[in-house]
Scaffold this motif. Structure first.
Motif, PDB file in Angstrom:
ATOM      1  N   ASN A  39      14.799  16.492 -10.941  1.00  0.00           N
ATOM      2  CA  ASN A  39      15.657  15.385 -11.366  1.00  0.00           C
ATOM      3  C   ASN A  39      15.198  14.092 -10.700  1.00  0.00           C
ATOM      4  O   ASN A  39      15.824  13.602  -9.760  1.00  0.00           O
ATOM      5  CB  ASN A  39      17.114  15.674 -11.013  1.00  0.00           C
ATOM      6  N   GLU A  40      14.122  13.535 -11.194  1.00  0.00           N
ATOM      7  CA  GLU A  40      13.580  12.294 -10.642  1.00  0.00           C
ATOM      8  C   GLU A  40      12.974  11.461 -11.770  1.00  0.00           C
ATOM      9  O   GLU A  40      12.170  11.966 -12.552  1.00  0.00           O
ATOM     10  CB  GLU A  40      12.501  12.609  -9.602  1.00  0.00           C
ATOM     11  N   ILE A  86      14.023   2.489  -1.038  1.00  0.00           N
ATOM     12  CA  ILE A  86      12.586   2.299  -0.832  1.00  0.00           C
ATOM     13  C   ILE A  86      11.855   2.812  -2.066  1.00  0.00           C
ATOM     14  O   ILE A  86      12.268   3.812  -2.668  1.00  0.00           O
ATOM     15  CB  ILE A  86      12.088   3.055   0.411  1.00  0.00           C
ATOM     16  N   SER A  87      10.779   2.147  -2.426  1.00  0.00           N
ATOM     17  CA  SER A  87       9.946   2.607  -3.531  1.00  0.00           C
ATOM     18  C   SER A  87       8.500   2.680  -3.071  1.00  0.00           C
ATOM     19  O   SER A  87       7.905   1.663  -2.704  1.00  0.00           O
ATOM     20  CB  SER A  87      10.066   1.671  -4.738  1.00  0.00           C
ATOM     21  N   THR A  88       7.940   3.889  -3.074  1.00  0.00           N
ATOM     22  CA  THR A  88       6.530   4.071  -2.743  1.00  0.00           C
ATOM     23  C   THR A  88       5.856   4.767  -3.923  1.00  0.00           C
ATOM     24  O   THR A  88       6.179   4.481  -5.066  1.00  0.00           O
ATOM     25  CB  THR A  88       6.364   4.867  -1.429  1.00  0.00           C
ATOM     26  N   PHE A  89       4.925   5.677  -3.630  1.00  0.00           N
ATOM     27  CA  PHE A  89       4.201   6.363  -4.702  1.00  0.00           C
ATOM     28  C   PHE A  89       4.198   7.859  -4.409  1.00  0.00           C
ATOM     29  O   PHE A  89       3.960   8.280  -3.280  1.00  0.00           O
ATOM     30  CB  PHE A  89       2.767   5.856  -4.807  1.00  0.00           C
ATOM     31  N   GLY A  90       4.466   8.658  -5.426  1.00  0.00           N
ATOM     32  CA  GLY A  90       4.463  10.103  -5.286  1.00  0.00           C
ATOM     33  C   GLY A  90       5.863  10.681  -5.371  1.00  0.00           C
ATOM     34  O   GLY A  90       6.855   9.963  -5.502  1.00  0.00           O
ATOM     35  N   TRP A  92       0.819  -1.213   0.000  1.00  0.00           N
ATOM     36  CA  TRP A  92       0.000   0.000   0.000  1.00  0.00           C
ATOM     37  C   TRP A  92       0.855   1.267   0.000  1.00  0.00           C
ATOM     38  O   TRP A  92       0.372   2.357   0.303  1.00  0.00           O
ATOM     39  CB  TRP A  92      -0.991   0.014   1.175  1.00  0.00           C
ATOM     40  N   ASN A  93       2.143   1.135  -0.322  1.00  0.00           N
ATOM     41  CA  ASN A  93       3.060   2.271  -0.423  1.00  0.00           C
ATOM     42  C   ASN A  93       3.187   3.047   0.880  1.00  0.00           C
ATOM     43  O   ASN A  93       3.410   4.264   0.878  1.00  0.00           O
ATOM     44  CB  ASN A  93       2.606   3.223  -1.550  1.00  0.00           C
ATOM     45  N   HIS A 142       4.892   7.185  -9.985  1.00  0.00           N
ATOM     46  CA  HIS A 142       4.100   8.420 -10.047  1.00  0.00           C
ATOM     47  C   HIS A 142       2.811   8.281 -10.848  1.00  0.00           C
ATOM     48  O   HIS A 142       1.890   9.071 -10.663  1.00  0.00           O
ATOM     49  CB  HIS A 142       4.940   9.536 -10.675  1.00  0.00           C
ATOM     50  N   ILE A 143       2.770   7.297 -11.728  1.00  0.00           N
ATOM     51  CA  ILE A 143       1.614   7.117 -12.608  1.00  0.00           C
ATOM     52  C   ILE A 143       0.993   5.761 -12.331  1.00  0.00           C
ATOM     53  O   ILE A 143       1.570   4.718 -12.660  1.00  0.00           O
ATOM     54  CB  ILE A 143       2.021   7.205 -14.098  1.00  0.00           C
TER      55      ILE A 143
END
Length: 259
Positions: A210-211, A154-158, A135-136, A172-173
């Motif tokens: 820069n992401e 770590i990888s989440t969302f946003g 669930w990020n 992000h998408i």
């Protein structure tokens, strides 16, 4: 809106990038893998057909050798640790969370360590030291303790924050969304809506952020709307001069070298 007109804003934005001699970095993460399925076959087929690197977030407690064998011949596919069992320990009034403060930190960290060891054993050539919280979401107090377990990212969302104890390689998408009535399972989002988000993310990067831009999919939950978008998007970007699809491991290496 016709299929061609839906993609027009993205094509125009990418043309701007190409004319400026710039290249946007993209990466792709798919969550909740456990075992070989027809949906996984379809996902891998898309990645291989378009030669697009793919990171599969695998649930360690629920997987086994069958998935390892299925991925053994899949080019460009890496594996990340998707929590431990993808179980929710938050009360009903809170958002779902496996890696929250609802249990002793030692128990949560012990499971994550076991998860990393499990995937390193099952996927020795594919497992990357990336934690993808279910669930990020992850309790902030746990993050500084992750490097001692062997995690490097770590990888989440946003949008990723500039500060933090660990590098973030976020998505992000999300091509899936809730129904209009908020009931039932998630469904594929309208294509024009997702394209608008893609354009906004590209504009943001063009202005200097820069992401890498992360695409998030969930192969087990996809309906035809989601599958159709994924395939169309990969076709739009396949070989485009203004887009470079990067393996997560390469992006992680870049991040580590700049921190």
């Amino acid at each position: 809106m016709s299929g061609s007109s839906i993609w027009k804003p993205l094509r125009e934005e990418l043309a701007r990038w190409r004319e400026a001699g710039r290249v946007a970095r993209f990466w792709w993460r798919d969550d909740d893998a456990i075992e070989p399925t027809a949906a996984l076959d379809r996902l891998l087929g898309l990645a291989i057909a378009h030669e697009t690197p793919l990171t599969v977030a695998v649930i360690p407690a629920k997987t086994g050798p069958a998935l390892s064998q299925r991925l053994s011949g899949a080019r460009g596919v890496s594996v990340a640790v998707h929590g431990w069992s993808h179980e929710n320990y938050a009360p009903l009034q809170e958002k779902k969370q496996e890696l929250g403060g609802h249990r002793p930190a030692e128990a949560v960290l012990g499971e994550l360590y076991d998860g990393l060891l499990t995937l390193q054993r099952l996927h020795p050539a594919r497992c990357i030291p990336m934690l993808v919280p279910p669930w990020n979401r992850i309790d902030g107090s746990l993050v500084p303790k992750l490097p001692a377990l062997g995690f490097e990212c770590i990888s989440t969302f946003g949008r990723a924050t500039a500060e933090g104890p660990m590098p973030l390689l976020n998505t992000h998408i999300d091509i899936m969304g809730r129904r209009a009535d908020g009931k039932g399972p998630r469904v594929g989002r309208p294509h024009d809506e997702v394209v608008s988000e893609l354009v906004r993310e590209l504009q943001d990067r063009f202005e200097g952020r820069n992401e890498p831009i992360g695409l998030l999919t969930h192969h087990l939950a996809h309906d035809e709307t989601a599958w159709t978008f994924a395939e169309a998007f990969l076709k739009e970007t396949d070989g485009h001069q203004a887009i470079s699809w990067k393996p997560a491991a390469e992006l992680l290496k870049d991040q580590m070298s700049t921190t």
